[in-house]
Every structure is written in C-alpha cells, then in structure tokens.
Design a protein around this motif. Sequence first.
Motif, PDB file in Angstrom:
ATOM      1  N   MET A  69       0.726  -1.121  -0.241  1.00 61.93           N
ATOM      2  CA  MET A  69      -0.007  -0.025  -0.004  1.00 61.93           C
ATOM      3  C   MET A  69       0.994   1.156  -0.111  1.00 61.93           C
ATOM      4  SD  MET A  69      -2.799  -1.402   2.558  1.00 61.93           S
ATOM      5  CE  MET A  69      -3.553   0.138   2.816  1.00 61.93           C
TER       6      MET A  69
ATOM      7  N   ARG B 116      -4.930  -0.176  -4.841  1.00 59.66           N
ATOM      8  CA  ARG B 116      -4.286   0.202  -3.634  1.00 59.66           C
ATOM      9  C   ARG B 116      -5.702  -0.080  -2.651  1.00 59.66           C
ATOM     10  NH1 ARG B 116      -5.144   2.930   1.664  1.00 59.66           N
ATOM     11  NH2 ARG B 116      -3.149   3.727   2.092  1.00 59.66           N
TER      12      ARG B 116
ATOM     13  N   ASP C  32      -6.353  -2.270   0.665  1.00 61.40           N
ATOM     14  CA  ASP C  32      -6.883  -1.864   1.857  1.00 61.40           C
ATOM     15  C   ASP C  32      -8.312  -2.808   2.229  1.00 61.40           C
ATOM     16  OD1 ASP C  32      -7.002  -0.086   3.888  1.00 61.40           O
ATOM     17  OD2 ASP C  32      -8.870   0.792   3.129  1.00 61.40           O
TER      18      ASP C  32
END
Length: 355
Positions: free
Chosen positions: A245, A268, A272
């Motif tokens: 990330m 990304r 998450d």
Amino acid sequence: MDIRFDDHPSFHRAAIGMVGSSLAFGLVLHPFAAWPVSPIAAGLLGIAAGAAFAHGRAAWRMLAGIAASAPLVVAVNSSGVIGAPAVALTCGALALGIGIGGLRGIKGLFALGLAMATTAMALWCATKFATASAFAGMPSMLHDGMTATAMGIVGTFAMLPRHLRFAIDPVATAVRNLPPNLDAEVRNLCDRSVAIWNTTKTKLADNDPGKALVRDGVVKTLEVAAKSNDTKLTGASDADLAARMADFDKRIEAATDAEVKGQYQQARAALDDQRRYRAAIRQGRERLVARLHNHVTTLEKFQLAATGLEAQRASQTTATTQLDELSQSVAASGEALAEIELGDAGAPTIADTLA
C-alpha cells in the motif's frame, strides 16, 4: 467403538447356575446311565438350568435341555456312537432353549450360532475329560460330576451376547476427524474436552441424561474446533499489505497520467479491503476461540457437579438444583457454539467489510 459388559448380576447367576446345576445333575444321574449319556445329559440339563436361573422360563429351558439330551440317548442305544446328526440336533435344541426370550435380529442370530458352537465345544470338553488317562483312577461318580461341571463352565460363554454391548463413540469419531494442523491453543481445548468425556463416561450410567449432555457438548467442541481451522488467515501478511500500500501511495503521488493514477488507486483500495477483511477474520476467530474456552470450562464445571453428586447426598435438593442450572448452562453454551460461522458473534461479515 466401545465394547461394554452390562448386567453383571444376571451373568453371574447364569454362570453359578450352570456350573452348580451341572455338578448336581452329574452326581444325581450317575447311577441311572453309563458314559456317555449320564455326564453329557447332566451337563446339558445344567446349562439349561443355569439359563433359567438367570433369565426365567424354567419350564421351557429345562424342556429344551431334555430335548437336547434325547438325540444322544437314541444314538447311543441304537449304534453306541454319537454321530454328527445327533450332535447337530443336540446343539440346535439347547441353543434354542438358551435363546428363549432373548435377542432379536442379527444379534439374535449371532447369539444362536454362538450357543450352538458353545454346546459343541462343551460336548468336546466332556469327551476329553471322560477319556483323559489322568482321571482313570477317579471314582466314577466324581468323574461324571467333574465332566458335567466342565460342560457347565464352557456353557457360560453362550450367555455373552446378552451382556455385551457394542457402541460407536461419537467423540472418538470426532477426534479422528480433527485436522492435524490445529493451532496449539485449539488443540489443547480439544484435549481438555476429550478428557472430560473420558472421565464422565466411566462414572455416569448410560441412561443418565447428564452423560448425553456432556457427550454432545464435547462433540460440538470438536466439530467447531475442526471448523476453526478453515478460518486461518492465508495469503499476504499485514506487513506485506502495508508495504505494498505504501508503494502504491508513492506511485499514485508520482503518476501524471489519469488512467495510470486511477488503476493504482483501485489496486491500493483492493489491498485496503484485504486488510479490513483480514481484521474481520481475525476478530471472528478470536471470538470463536473465546467461546470455545467458555464452553469447555462450562463442561468441566458440569462434569464435576454430575460426577460428584453422590458425595452430596446430604444436600440432595441443593445439589440437584445446581446440576439442573449447570445443565441449562451447558445446553445454552452448546447452542451458542453451534451458531458460530465466519463473522458470527458480532464480527463484521464479508459484505459489511467490503461495503
């Protein structure tokens, strides 16, 4: 599979009755007939009398003993030799007499076959005792009594099917189904629950409701423990996700093309989501293990109360009330454990996590 021997008193009565009656008949019938009729008939009647002493229906069983002796008498009087047909009739008649009012179905057929085989073995033993050179100098009455007694001793084996109980232990089956790679903590909980069952099953009667409650609770523990293995975290670690990330953050910041920047942002966001999903799985597993701990300790408490009830006879009412309350606790704990799924007990579901 458990193999148990039930109703010891009736088996003891049958054994004592068969041995004692065979000896008595052997001594009483000695003056009326010579070998082989006297001791063999005495042994057959003694076996029938022992079965009657333990399980009733004396008239039918003694009649079967007499019917079993008849082919031997006929064979000896006609040819002087006891052939296979006479032995088969003898074994069949006595086996039917022993089996009256007993088992049914496949177990009944097994009991009948064992009784026939036992009778044949008793006849063989009688022959060996009667013809043994070591007993040649023994008084004939005592010799006949001893021969008949040997038949009575062998005859007790015919009663075994009435007392043997074969039961499949569901706990043992659940233990075999446990995955080999369980976490140490969960494995320890499984071992503790099995120890509870091993103690309880020897101290509580089969018809005791507390025994069934503990058995079901232990089985549920093992089943949920096996299921917990499916909630282990797989894939990239949290550290790997954080590093990736951070790398995407740098790429997003450095990107000058809108399409490139958008793709990195979606990648990304997916990482998450993975991180939040892993957190949800971890939380659900922690709650599962905590509930397992609660369930096992509740089982331990109930087991101590149930097996120690005899020592609390002075406060019978209080002990019984406490046991009832603990039974409800075990039942409630088992129901809660049965409801565990990934995301149960308040843990976020997959849909909630990814929403």
